[in-house]
Design a protein around this motif. Structure first.
Motif, short mmCIF file in Angstrom:
data_model
loop_
_atom_site.label_atom_id
_atom_site.label_comp_id
_atom_site.label_asym_id
_atom_site.label_seq_id
_atom_site.Cartn_x
_atom_site.Cartn_y
_atom_site.Cartn_z
N GLN A 195 -5.90 5.28 0.28
CA GLN A 195 -4.88 4.07 0.54
C GLN A 195 -5.28 3.70 2.17
O GLN A 195 -5.15 2.63 2.27
CB GLN A 195 -3.81 4.37 0.48
N GLU B 186 0.98 -1.10 0.03
CA GLU B 186 -0.04 0.14 0.15
C GLU B 186 0.81 1.18 0.07
O GLU B 186 0.60 2.16 -0.87
CB GLU B 186 -0.91 0.15 1.24
N ASN C 255 2.17 1.61 -3.34
CA ASN C 255 1.40 2.14 -4.30
C ASN C 255 0.90 3.49 -4.11
O ASN C 255 0.64 4.24 -5.30
CB ASN C 255 -0.08 1.13 -4.08
N THR C 256 0.80 4.10 -2.66
CA THR C 256 0.66 5.51 -2.71
C THR C 256 1.65 6.42 -3.35
O THR C 256 1.35 7.38 -3.82
CB THR C 256 0.55 5.54 -0.96
#
Length: 486
Positions: A188, A36, A39-40
């Motif tokens: 997120q 995460e 991905n952020t």
């Protein structure tokens, strides 16, 4: 790589395993948090690139609009930039707009003369069909983004390339950047929280059979060694349950063997000792009849005393072993005062022989839930100990009380008592207090150990105190109120 994995696995096994649920959550959530986070960062960078591209496109549009107003008049480059056009440029942004128009020979035609020039190493943008370069610079103490467009200009008398530069402050870009970052983090974080809850619920659901197995084991009595059903748990855990069943079967077999040993030992010890005692008594009668020498009488008396002590020790040892294997046995309502009265009647001849006053104080009947045989043995040991260590002319008092709904039993004697420093140690097997050694040198030191074990089996608290007027010993047993059936 394999050796490294085995080394890490070995270190992990050596550590305390801790909670299975906690480990599953950690090993599932930690990679998720890392993914995460990545991905952020990726989403944030992509959003920034999209925002920069949008703002650069807007900046290029402003530059082209200004370039359309650059013409050649009377042999020179002119730029007609009305204030309305500048106002429209600044209205579209949250910051300020700066521009500069440079003629064919490097002269400033219009705008801010000190606007930073194009650095020599800035490449032409390949994203647009125009000769435009984008670069960052500082102007009037503020960072700005500049678009430099090469615009062809010509008329019948001359032609060339003019440079149009339009710069804007980064306030709008920063505002959008912060909004993108905040929205990305919120999204997120929401996904991470939702995933955490789902994972926690899934782990809890998956581990539910193990929790049910734990509750089933905890609910069992001490004596319940029946097999557990492997079908209650997952396929991967069934070998563990089967191993537990095999272990409980071995324990059941061991306990059965020990019970048989106790029964066999009881028979094998008591029978020859009884025969030896009978033969000793017959020999003593024959010696008395024929008038044998005093030395022979003394030897036979010593044999009889040793036999009695051995019988007493064997009975205590067998009772101690029986108590250890009585956990989880069948219980029943027991009238405590009636049981104590029965024990007093059984030991009354011993009290008469020792010239000790044995009495049972008047009290209401109190019942408790327990094992009658073991409670009888416990009371017999308490009263027997009190009689053995009370000198002639002394007294032993038995009491049954009820305090706050809890049955309480007291045995008080007028013997030498036990010093406070030794009161905890006398419950250890074979330990004897110094004061007891003088009155009964042949004791085994097992009476109070048996009393403690039976009391523990019935969740009773046992304590030793001084008797009345600071003399003798007071033994108090307090049973839980929950055992009271009165």
């Amino acid at each position: 790589m394999k050796a490294l994995f085995e080394r890490l696995s070995g270190r992990f096994r050596q550590r305390s395993m801790g909670s299975l649920r906690g480990q599953l959550l950690r090993w599932l959530l930690l990679p998720l948090i890392v993914l995460e986070t990545l991905n952020t960062v990726s989403a944030y960078r992509n959003a920034l690139d999209a925002a920069d591209q949008a703002y650069d496109r807007s900046l290029l549009a402003s530059t082209r609009a200004l370039a359309e107003r650059v013409t050649i008049q009377d042999g020179r480059v002119v730029a007609e930039v009305p204030y309305v056009a500048l106002d429209s440029f600044e209205t579209d942004t949250l910051g300020r707009i700066y521009y500069k128009v440079t003629g064919l020979h490097g002269e400033t035609v219009s705008g801010y003369d000190d606007l930073p020039a194009v650095p020599p190493n800035v490449p032409r943008s390949e994203s647009y069909p125009a000769l435009v370069r984008f670069y960052h610079a500082n102007y009037n103490g503020q960072p700005i983004r500049i678009a430099a467009l090469l615009q062809p200009v010509y008329d019948d008398s001359m032609r060339g390339i003019a440079l149009i530069q339009v710069g804007e402050t980064l306030d709008a870009r920063r505002t959008l950047t912060n909004k993108i970052l905040l929205d990305t983090v919120r999204w997120q974080a929401g996904q991470l929280i939702a995933a955490t809850l789902l994972i926690w619920f899934a782990v809890r659901l998956v581990l539910q059979p193990l929790m049910q197995l734990r509750r089933a084991v905890e609910a069992r009595s001490v004596s319940d060694l029946a097999n557990l059903d492997p079908a209650l748990v997952h396929k991967e855990v069934r070998p563990l349950v089967e191993a537990m069943n095999a272990s409980m079967s071995r324990i059941q077999s061991l306990l059965s063997s020990q019970r048989r040993f106790i029964a066999d030992a009881s028979h094998q010890l008591r029978t020859p000792l009884a025969v030896l005692r009978t033969q000793t008594e017959m020999a003593q009668r024959e010696v008395e009849r024929h008038g044998a020498a005093p030395e022979l009488r003394e030897v036979l008396s010593s044999i009889a005393g040793t036999t009695d002590a051995t019988v007493h020790l064997a009975n205590r040892l067998l009772m101690l072993a029986r108590v250890e294997h009585s956990q989880g046995g069948k219980t029943e309502p027991v009238a405590l005062r009636a049981l104590l009265q029965q024990v007093a009647l059984e030991l009354a001849p011993q009290a008469v022989n020792r010239q000790v006053d044995l009495s049972l104080e008047d009290s209401p009947e109190v019942q408790l839930q327990g094992q009658a045989l073991l409670l009888h043995e416990m009371l017999a040991n308490l009263v027997d100990n009190a009689l053995r260590y009370t000198p002639a002319g002394g007294s032993v008092v038995l009491r049954v009380l009820e305090q706050e709904g809890a049955p309480v039993l007291e045995v008080e004697d007028s013997g030498p008592g036990i010093p406070p420093a030794e009161r905890e140690r006398v419950f250890s097997p074979f330990y004897r207090a110094s004061s007891s050694m003088q009155l009964n040198p042949g004791g085994a030191g097992l009476g109070l150990a048996i009393v403690r074990d039976i009391a523990t089996l019935h969740a009773a608290a046992i304590s030793l105190h001084e008797g009345e007027n600071g003399r003798g010993l007071l033994v108090r047993l307090r049973f839980p109120a929950a055992l009271n059936t009165h």
